[in-house]
Each structure stands twice: as structure tokens, then as C-alpha cells.
Design an enzyme around this catalytic site. Structure first.
Site, PDB file in Angstrom:
ATOM      1  N   LYS A  53      -3.836 -15.970   2.044  1.00  0.00           N
ATOM      2  CA  LYS A  53      -4.685 -16.343   0.906  1.00  0.00           C
ATOM      3  C   LYS A  53      -4.345 -17.765   0.441  1.00  0.00           C
ATOM      4  CE  LYS A  53      -5.539 -11.558  -0.347  1.00  0.00           C
ATOM      5  NZ  LYS A  53      -5.259 -10.367  -1.165  1.00  0.00           N
ATOM      6  N   GLN A  97      -1.462  -8.821  -6.003  1.00  0.00           N
ATOM      7  CA  GLN A  97      -1.518  -8.140  -4.703  1.00  0.00           C
ATOM      8  C   GLN A  97      -1.097  -6.676  -4.856  1.00  0.00           C
ATOM      9  OE1 GLN A  97      -2.783  -9.596  -1.962  1.00  0.00           O
ATOM     10  NE2 GLN A  97      -2.503  -7.746  -0.750  1.00  0.00           N
ATOM     11  N   ASP A 120     -10.741 -10.377  -7.597  1.00  0.00           N
ATOM     12  CA  ASP A 120     -10.764  -9.221  -6.690  1.00  0.00           C
ATOM     13  C   ASP A 120     -11.934  -8.290  -7.034  1.00  0.00           C
ATOM     14  OD1 ASP A 120      -8.727  -9.027  -4.691  1.00  0.00           O
ATOM     15  OD2 ASP A 120      -7.202  -8.752  -6.249  1.00  0.00           O
TER      16      ASP A 120
HETATM   17  N1  GUN Z   1      -4.234  -4.958  -1.141  1.00  0.00           N
HETATM   18  C1  GUN Z   1      -5.011  -4.664  -0.072  1.00  0.00           C
HETATM   19  N2  GUN Z   1      -6.186  -5.302  -0.160  1.00  0.00           N
HETATM   20  C2  GUN Z   1      -6.161  -6.022  -1.301  1.00  0.00           C
HETATM   21  C3  GUN Z   1      -7.095  -6.903  -1.926  1.00  0.00           C
HETATM   22  O1  GUN Z   1      -8.210  -7.141  -1.456  1.00  0.00           O
HETATM   23  N3  GUN Z   1      -6.671  -7.461  -3.090  1.00  0.00           N
HETATM   24  C4  GUN Z   1      -5.469  -7.196  -3.646  1.00  0.00           C
HETATM   25  N4  GUN Z   1      -5.167  -7.768  -4.814  1.00  0.00           N
HETATM   26  N5  GUN Z   1      -4.582  -6.379  -3.101  1.00  0.00           N
HETATM   27  C5  GUN Z   1      -4.928  -5.805  -1.925  1.00  0.00           C
END
Ligand code: GUN
Length: 284
Positions: A53, A97, A120
Site C-alpha cells: 500500500k 490494517q 476502506d
Molecule cells: N485486511 C485484509 N484486507 C484488508 C483491507 O482491504 N483493508 C484493511 N484495512 N485490512 C484488511
């Protein structure tokens, strides 16, 4: 005949390249898009996702700031950080996350993020907007899947769409996006009877359960579009999806690989959401 493999990496690159221009326009106006990524604990998969990211932010021209904590971080401390970030006008997007350590209530954390900064699209306000249509932020993985389906040129309207998995992150919002495009949508889960039979009805099959190679070619309708959201590591440390690629690719018309399919798209949509957050916050 073998299926065409959908190149998620390449499509994600196109999305990110398009965004570079938007970011430059914002910067010319004095707006510098900024994403804060929070990681708690030492889950190796989360570390890889967070690194990817941050790398994507750099490619697009978005500033990224990481806050990394040990697994012992207290819930209250995380809530305090979120409160600070919510009130910092230089921060456009906040991403925590998941998964979080068990002693931290994920729902409470998601609820604490200001919906305008929730890139998100996990906050109930944003989930609600996805359900009713016209969302500010698209759910990253499901929207990435939609772009991959779009690339095949297949019209979703009237098609049998089967989503395997009902998570809040993928399965449920995925069903909503397919429905918004007039697909006939079925959601399967661990209690579904005759999973193979239901999958075999699908013109478009999206699998997001986190079970290595659960879906075999025998569960796929000839000519179906197969999107594999799973990323599982086998004992031999090999990455495999939720679909058995070798048998499925003999039956499907289009299929996504793992890695290099859905994963890069999730991140590309996150970049889109962060730029959108910066735009929306700049006109306030
Ligand atoms: N854990 C697995 N996929 C995601 C996601 O798309 N965003 C976040 N914040 N955590 C995750």
C-alpha cells in the site's frame, strides 16, 4: 480450451497511472493527498499488504505515513491515535490494517474512524451508502473485482453471479456491487448445501473464503468468468487462491491468477479512494 488469464497487475497499473494526473492537479491547487496506515502486531501477511500500500502511494504521488505498533498496544491508545488523525486536516485517509489483536475490538475501531477519512469503506455509514447506491468510497477489493470483470467486456446484467464467502470486507459488499449492475446474485457460505452445484450455475463466480483451492474445475460452468480473491500460503510456502487454477482454467473463459489478479486491484482502488477523500475534503 484454456481460459484467458486476467492480468490484474497490468489493469491496476492503468488505474494508478490515471490517478497520477489527478494527484498533480490537486497538488497544483495546494492539496497534498495523504494516507495514514496503521498496523498493529507482526502478522507477516499484513506487513506485506501494508508495504504494498505504501509503495502504491509512492507510485501515484500520495504521501503515506505508517504508524506501527506491537501487539500489546491497548485499544484505548489506538482510539486516541484515530481521534488525533480524525482531527488532523493534513490527513485525508485513515486505514487500520485488519486483523487486529484479539483484545482490540475491530468494530469499535472502525466506528471511530471519521467516515470522510474511511478509505476502506468499512464504517457503517459508508457500508450503508454502498447498499443504497452512490457511495463516496468503493469497497476496495469488491470494486477491484468489478474492474476485472469489466475488462472481460462481459455485461453483468441478467447474469447468474455466485459469490462464495460472506465477509464484511469482500463477500457482502461484492454481492451489492454485482446487484447494482443487475446481476442475479447468490451468496454461498460455510452452511450452503451443494456448494458445487450452486457454483456450477454461475456465469460469474467470485470466490473469497480463504480456503486453499476449495473450488475445482468440476464446480465451474464451461465459459464462466472466475475471480479468485483468496491468497493462501501452502505448507511449501507457495501462494495459492481459493480456486484450483489448473483445473478451473480448463473450464472457465476468463480467470484471475494468484498472485497478480485481485490483490493489486484492491490497492489501486484504495489509491482512488484516497484521492477522492482529498478532493472531497478540499472543497469543504
Ligand atoms: N485486511 C485484509 N484486507 C484488508 C483491507 O482491504 N483493508 C484493511 N484495512 N485490512 C484488511
Amino acid at each position: 480450451m484454456a481460459a484467458t488469464v486476467i492480468n490484474g497487475k497490468e489493469i491496476a497499473k492503468k488505474v494508478k497511472d490515471n490517478l497520477k494526473n489527478d494527484v498533480q492537479i490537486l497538488k497544483d491547487k495546494g492539496v497534498k493527498p495523504c494516507l495514514v496506515v496503521v498496523i498493529v502486531g507482526d502478522d507477516p501477511a499484513s506487513r506485506v499488504y501494508v508495504n504494498n500500500k505504501k509503495k502504491a502511494c509512492e507510485e501515484v504521488g500520495i504521501k503515506s505515513i505508517e504508524h506501527a505498533f506491537g501487539a500489546e498496544l491497548k485499544e484505548e491508545e489506538l482510539l486516541q491515535l484515530i481521534d488525533k488523525l480524525n482531527n488532523d486536516s493534513s490527513v485525508n485517509g485513515i486505514l487500520v490494517q485488519l486483523p487486529l489483536p484479539k483484545h482490540i475490538n475491530e468494530e469499535k475501531i472502525i466506528m471511530a474512524i471519521k467516515p470522510e477519512k474511511d478509505v476502506d469503506a468499512f464504517h457503517p455509514i459508508n457500508v450503508g451508502k454502498i447498499m443504497t447506491g452512490n457511495p463516496d468510497f468503493m469497497p476496495c477489493t469488491p470494486a477491484g473485482v468489478m474492474k476485472l470483470i469489466e475488462e472481460t467486456g462481459i455485461d453483468i446484467a441478467g447474469k447468474e453471479c455466485v459469490v462464495v464467502g460472506r465477509s464484511n470486507i469482500v463477500g457482502k459488499p461484492q454481492a451489492m456491487l454485482l446487484l447494482a449492475k443487475n446481476g442475479t446474485v447468490t451468496i454461498c457460505h460455510s452452511r450452503t448445501k451443494n456448494l458445487e452445484e450452486v457454483c456450477k450455475r454461475a456465469d460469474i463466480l467470485v470466490v473469497a473464503v480463504g480456503k486453499p483451492e476449495l473450488i475445482k474445475g468440476s464446480a465451474i460452468k464451461p465459459g464462466a468468468v472466475v475471480i479468485d480473491v483468496g491468497t493462501n500460503r501452502t505448507e511449501a510456502k507457495k501462494l495459492v487462491g481459493d480456486v484450483e487454477f489448473s483445473s478451473a482454467s480448463e473450464v472457465a473463459s476468463y480467470i484471475t491468477p494468484v498472485p497478480g489478479g485481485v490483490g493489486p486491484m484492491t490497492i489501486a482502488i484504495l489509491m482512488e479512494n484516497t484521492v477522492k477523500a482529498a478532493k472531497l475534503q478540499s472543497v469543504k
